[in-house]
Design a protein around this motif. Structure first.
Motif, PDB file in Angstrom:
ATOM      1  N   ALA A  31       0.831  -1.204   0.000  1.00 44.67           N
ATOM      2  CA  ALA A  31       0.000   0.000   0.000  1.00 44.67           C
ATOM      3  C   ALA A  31       0.867   1.255   0.000  1.00 44.67           C
ATOM      4  O   ALA A  31       1.959   1.278   0.572  1.00 44.67           O
ATOM      5  CB  ALA A  31      -0.913   0.001   1.215  1.00 44.67           C
ATOM      6  N   SER A  32       0.373   2.291  -0.643  1.00 44.32           N
ATOM      7  CA  SER A  32       1.009   3.605  -0.540  1.00 44.32           C
ATOM      8  C   SER A  32       0.563   4.220   0.771  1.00 44.32           C
ATOM      9  O   SER A  32      -0.634   4.445   0.990  1.00 44.32           O
ATOM     10  CB  SER A  32       0.600   4.490  -1.714  1.00 44.32           C
ATOM     11  OG  SER A  32       1.168   5.779  -1.576  1.00 44.32           O
ATOM     12  N   LEU A  33       1.514   4.495   1.652  1.00 42.87           N
ATOM     13  CA  LEU A  33       1.206   4.949   3.007  1.00 42.87           C
ATOM     14  C   LEU A  33       1.417   6.452   3.127  1.00 42.87           C
ATOM     15  O   LEU A  33       2.457   6.979   2.722  1.00 42.87           O
ATOM     16  CB  LEU A  33       2.086   4.215   4.015  1.00 42.87           C
ATOM     17  CG  LEU A  33       1.988   2.682   3.988  1.00 42.87           C
ATOM     18  CD1 LEU A  33       3.066   2.066   4.873  1.00 42.87           C
ATOM     19  CD2 LEU A  33       0.601   2.215   4.432  1.00 42.87           C
ATOM     20  N   ARG A  34       0.425   7.152   3.691  1.00 39.58           N
ATOM     21  CA  ARG A  34       0.522   8.592   3.914  1.00 39.58           C
ATOM     22  C   ARG A  34       0.121   8.994   5.324  1.00 39.58           C
ATOM     23  O   ARG A  34       0.571  10.018   5.826  1.00 39.58           O
ATOM     24  CB  ARG A  34      -0.341   9.354   2.904  1.00 39.58           C
ATOM     25  CG  ARG A  34       0.228   9.336   1.486  1.00 39.58           C
ATOM     26  CD  ARG A  34      -0.598  10.205   0.557  1.00 39.58           C
ATOM     27  NE  ARG A  34      -0.106  10.180  -0.808  1.00 39.58           N
ATOM     28  CZ  ARG A  34       0.824  10.996  -1.290  1.00 39.58           C
ATOM     29  NH1 ARG A  34       1.361  11.921  -0.510  1.00 39.58           N
ATOM     30  NH2 ARG A  34       1.215  10.906  -2.553  1.00 39.58           N
ATOM     31  N   GLY A  35      -0.752   8.242   5.963  1.00 40.34           N
ATOM     32  CA  GLY A  35      -1.111   8.532   7.350  1.00 40.34           C
ATOM     33  C   GLY A  35      -0.079   7.943   8.286  1.00 40.34           C
ATOM     34  O   GLY A  35       0.388   6.825   8.083  1.00 40.34           O
ATOM     35  N   LEU A  36       0.289   8.692   9.333  1.00 37.81           N
ATOM     36  CA  LEU A  36       1.301   8.225  10.287  1.00 37.81           C
ATOM     37  C   LEU A  36       1.025   8.836  11.645  1.00 37.81           C
ATOM     38  O   LEU A  36       0.852  10.051  11.764  1.00 37.81           O
ATOM     39  CB  LEU A  36       2.693   8.611   9.811  1.00 37.81           C
ATOM     40  CG  LEU A  36       3.870   8.236  10.704  1.00 37.81           C
ATOM     41  CD1 LEU A  36       3.972   6.721  10.887  1.00 37.81           C
ATOM     42  CD2 LEU A  36       5.182   8.782  10.137  1.00 37.81           C
ATOM     43  N   SER A  37       0.982   7.987  12.672  1.00 35.01           N
ATOM     44  CA  SER A  37       0.777   8.455  14.045  1.00 35.01           C
ATOM     45  C   SER A  37       1.731   7.704  14.965  1.00 35.01           C
ATOM     46  O   SER A  37       1.615   6.487  15.138  1.00 35.01           O
ATOM     47  CB  SER A  37      -0.675   8.222  14.479  1.00 35.01           C
ATOM     48  OG  SER A  37      -0.931   8.779  15.744  1.00 35.01           O
ATOM     49  N   VAL A  38       2.682   8.428  15.540  1.00 34.86           N
ATOM     50  CA  VAL A  38       3.656   7.843  16.463  1.00 34.86           C
ATOM     51  C   VAL A  38       3.176   8.116  17.884  1.00 34.86           C
ATOM     52  O   VAL A  38       3.207   9.255  18.361  1.00 34.86           O
ATOM     53  CB  VAL A  38       5.054   8.438  16.238  1.00 34.86           C
ATOM     54  CG1 VAL A  38       6.031   7.884  17.256  1.00 34.86           C
ATOM     55  CG2 VAL A  38       5.531   8.130  14.819  1.00 34.86           C
ATOM     56  N   VAL A  39       2.721   7.071  18.555  1.00 35.53           N
ATOM     57  CA  VAL A  39       2.179   7.206  19.907  1.00 35.53           C
ATOM     58  C   VAL A  39       3.289   7.197  20.944  1.00 35.53           C
ATOM     59  O   VAL A  39       3.295   7.987  21.890  1.00 35.53           O
ATOM     60  CB  VAL A  39       1.169   6.083  20.194  1.00 35.53           C
ATOM     61  CG1 VAL A  39       0.630   6.188  21.615  1.00 35.53           C
ATOM     62  CG2 VAL A  39       0.030   6.116  19.186  1.00 35.53           C
ATOM     63  N   SER A  40       4.261   6.299  20.754  1.00 31.96           N
ATOM     64  CA  SER A  40       5.369   6.141  21.695  1.00 31.96           C
ATOM     65  C   SER A  40       6.507   5.443  20.976  1.00 31.96           C
ATOM     66  O   SER A  40       6.432   5.180  19.768  1.00 31.96           O
ATOM     67  CB  SER A  40       4.926   5.316  22.911  1.00 31.96           C
ATOM     68  OG  SER A  40       4.661   3.974  22.530  1.00 31.96           O
ATOM     69  N   ASP A  41       7.567   5.122  21.713  1.00 35.92           N
ATOM     70  CA  ASP A  41       8.680   4.416  21.085  1.00 35.92           C
ATOM     71  C   ASP A  41       8.304   2.996  20.675  1.00 35.92           C
ATOM     72  O   ASP A  41       8.970   2.381  19.841  1.00 35.92           O
ATOM     73  CB  ASP A  41       9.892   4.389  22.020  1.00 35.92           C
ATOM     74  CG  ASP A  41       9.601   3.671  23.328  1.00 35.92           C
ATOM     75  OD1 ASP A  41       8.416   3.590  23.725  1.00 35.92           O
ATOM     76  OD2 ASP A  41      10.554   3.194  23.970  1.00 35.92           O
ATOM     77  N   LYS A  42       7.209   2.479  21.206  1.00 37.49           N
ATOM     78  CA  LYS A  42       6.769   1.122  20.884  1.00 37.49           C
ATOM     79  C   LYS A  42       5.579   1.094  19.925  1.00 37.49           C
ATOM     80  O   LYS A  42       5.467   0.176  19.101  1.00 37.49           O
ATOM     81  CB  LYS A  42       6.388   0.375  22.169  1.00 37.49           C
ATOM     82  CG  LYS A  42       7.518   0.218  23.177  1.00 37.49           C
ATOM     83  CD  LYS A  42       8.627  -0.673  22.642  1.00 37.49           C
ATOM     84  CE  LYS A  42       9.692  -0.918  23.707  1.00 37.49           C
ATOM     85  NZ  LYS A  42      10.821  -1.744  23.187  1.00 37.49           N
ATOM     86  N   ILE A  43       4.686   2.075  20.034  1.00 39.15           N
ATOM     87  CA  ILE A  43       3.405   2.016  19.326  1.00 39.15           C
ATOM     88  C   ILE A  43       3.379   3.010  18.174  1.00 39.15           C
ATOM     89  O   ILE A  43       3.466   4.219  18.385  1.00 39.15           O
ATOM     90  CB  ILE A  43       2.238   2.298  20.287  1.00 39.15           C
ATOM     91  CG1 ILE A  43       2.248   1.299  21.446  1.00 39.15           C
ATOM     92  CG2 ILE A  43       0.909   2.243  19.537  1.00 39.15           C
ATOM     93  CD1 ILE A  43       1.311   1.679  22.580  1.00 39.15           C
ATOM     94  N   ILE A  44       3.271   2.489  16.946  1.00 36.71           N
ATOM     95  CA  ILE A  44       3.200   3.323  15.746  1.00 36.71           C
ATOM     96  C   ILE A  44       2.097   2.774  14.852  1.00 36.71           C
ATOM     97  O   ILE A  44       2.005   1.564  14.628  1.00 36.71           O
ATOM     98  CB  ILE A  44       4.548   3.325  14.980  1.00 36.71           C
ATOM     99  CG1 ILE A  44       5.670   3.889  15.841  1.00 36.71           C
ATOM    100  CG2 ILE A  44       4.434   4.123  13.689  1.00 36.71           C
ATOM    101  CD1 ILE A  44       6.485   2.840  16.581  1.00 36.71           C
ATOM    102  N   TRP A  45       1.259   3.681  14.346  1.00 38.61           N
ATOM    103  CA  TRP A  45       0.209   3.343  13.393  1.00 38.61           C
ATOM    104  C   TRP A  45       0.484   4.065  12.077  1.00 38.61           C
ATOM    105  O   TRP A  45       1.020   5.165  12.067  1.00 38.61           O
ATOM    106  CB  TRP A  45      -1.162   3.779  13.892  1.00 38.61           C
ATOM    107  CG  TRP A  45      -1.688   3.107  15.121  1.00 38.61           C
ATOM    108  CD1 TRP A  45      -1.200   3.231  16.400  1.00 38.61           C
ATOM    109  CD2 TRP A  45      -2.826   2.250  15.210  1.00 38.61           C
ATOM    110  NE1 TRP A  45      -1.966   2.502  17.272  1.00 38.61           N
ATOM    111  CE2 TRP A  45      -2.979   1.884  16.574  1.00 38.61           C
ATOM    112  CE3 TRP A  45      -3.737   1.754  14.272  1.00 38.61           C
ATOM    113  CZ2 TRP A  45      -4.004   1.055  17.017  1.00 38.61           C
ATOM    114  CZ3 TRP A  45      -4.776   0.918  14.718  1.00 38.61           C
ATOM    115  CH2 TRP A  45      -4.893   0.571  16.072  1.00 38.61           C
TER     116      TRP A  45
END
Length: 336
Positions: A31-45
């Motif tokens: 998939a072409s990825l454009r959304g990114l949310s870094v919650v913490s050093d462990k959790i990334i969406w």
């Protein structure tokens, strides 16, 4: 002594940027990825085409790839996550293709919270102050940006009165390039950046009820030019980046800074091309990514260093050890 100290600082800056590099992650998606949310050093969406959402809860060692049911043909250009279980995703498109889904169980199930019914609307981004309070935006409809908001975690989305926002100019719109044409800051602030026939910053201090407007020196005047991304370190200090995505190597008038909360913007220089996303790593450490690579500064934007040539769409950070970016064809990278 002062000269020696200055040379020492310069050497630290050079070494710091020279050591920076992107490390590609192994994720089972194209998939072409454009959304990114870094919650913490462990959790990334992250999110992208084909209704795709990906998530790691161990700092990138393993990734879960999800396809949101009923959204297989949608392009999720933005994701706002809060922990390992809770995230909103927004899809772009004309009419009913613009939607908002939410999960509260790590993607096991997704609830369709909003489906656009306005044929002229095209939603670009979503941003949240907290889990319950969020705002989303569409390109202008009948001369004004279309805004909706929720105060109950997305159970209901209500329109904000568009005529309390300065009118959009003909040919002016936002770019759904990285989910950062709309951001929130602090408890009540929100910012929207535009491109096309103008390059302006709209800012609100009351969660989108009323808005002020600022002109910027960013390049404008064509469908592919303008501001693509904004980041605010605090209520006063921020940065905007962009350029012309049709001329990715052109590095003129694509960077500006504010020190007064977005009332005025001063042109900067040093980026090596068009940039679709920008993020603060620390107060003086900022990173900007685009189709022809990444630039990083350790001195608040006075000088920039090119880092790699990876084609990237979005970048986000939670401190120096937690810097991530995403791009086409399932590209996910972490900065070393």
């Amino acid at each position: 002594m002062l000269k020696t100290f200055a040379l020492f600082i310069i050497s630290l800056l050079i070494c710091g940027t020279a050591d920076a590099q992107w490390i590609k992650q192994s994720v089972n998606t194209t998939a072409s990825l454009r959304g990114l949310s870094v919650v913490s050093d462990k959790i990334i969406w992250a999110s992208g085409t084909g209704g795709t959402v990906i998530r790691t809860i161990d700092g990138g060692k393993a990734w879960k790839v999800m396809i949101v049911p009923g959204a297989e043909k949608l392009d999720f250009r933005d994701v706002e996550a809060f922990d390992a279980k809770t995230a909103y995703v927004l899809s772009i498109g004309n009419g009913e293709d613009s939607r908002i889904y939410k999960t509260v169980d790590a993607g096991e199930t997704w609830k369709l919270q909003f489906k656009n019914k306005k044929t002229k609307a095209f939603f670009d981004a979503i941003a949240c102050w907290d889990k319950a309070n969020c705002i989303a935006m569409s390109d202008p409809v009948d001369g004004h940006y279309l805004l909706i908001s929720t105060t109950d975690g997305g159970e209901t989305w209500k329109p904000l009165v568009g005529n309390k926002m300065p009118a959009a100019k003909d040919g002016e719109a936002a770019f759904a390039a990285s989910g950062t044409c709309l951001i929130t800051q602090g408890k009540n602030n929100a910012f929207i950046v535009s491109g096309g026939n103008d390059a302006r910053v709209f800012r609100s201090s009351d969660r989108g009820v009323t808005w002020n407007l600022a002109d910027t020196p960013i390049v404008k005047g064509t469908s592919g030019s303008g501001i693509f991304s904004i980041a605010m370190f605090d209520a006063k200090n921020g940065i905007i980046v962009g350029g012309n995505y049709e001329k990715p190597n052109e590095a003129k008038d694509n960077l500006a800074f504010t020190i007064d909360g977005g009332e005025t913007w001063k042109l900067g220089s040093g980026l090596s091309g068009f940039r679709s996303a920008v993020a603060y790593i620390e107060r003086k450490t900022i990173i900007a990514a685009g189709t022809n690579g990444t630039d990083i500064t350790l001195d608040g934007g006075k000088t920039w260093k090119k880092v790699g040539n990876e084609d990237l769409n979005a970048v986000a950070a939670k401190g120096r050890r937690t810097v991530w970016a995403v791009g086409p064809k399932g590209m996910v990278v972490k900065m070393k």
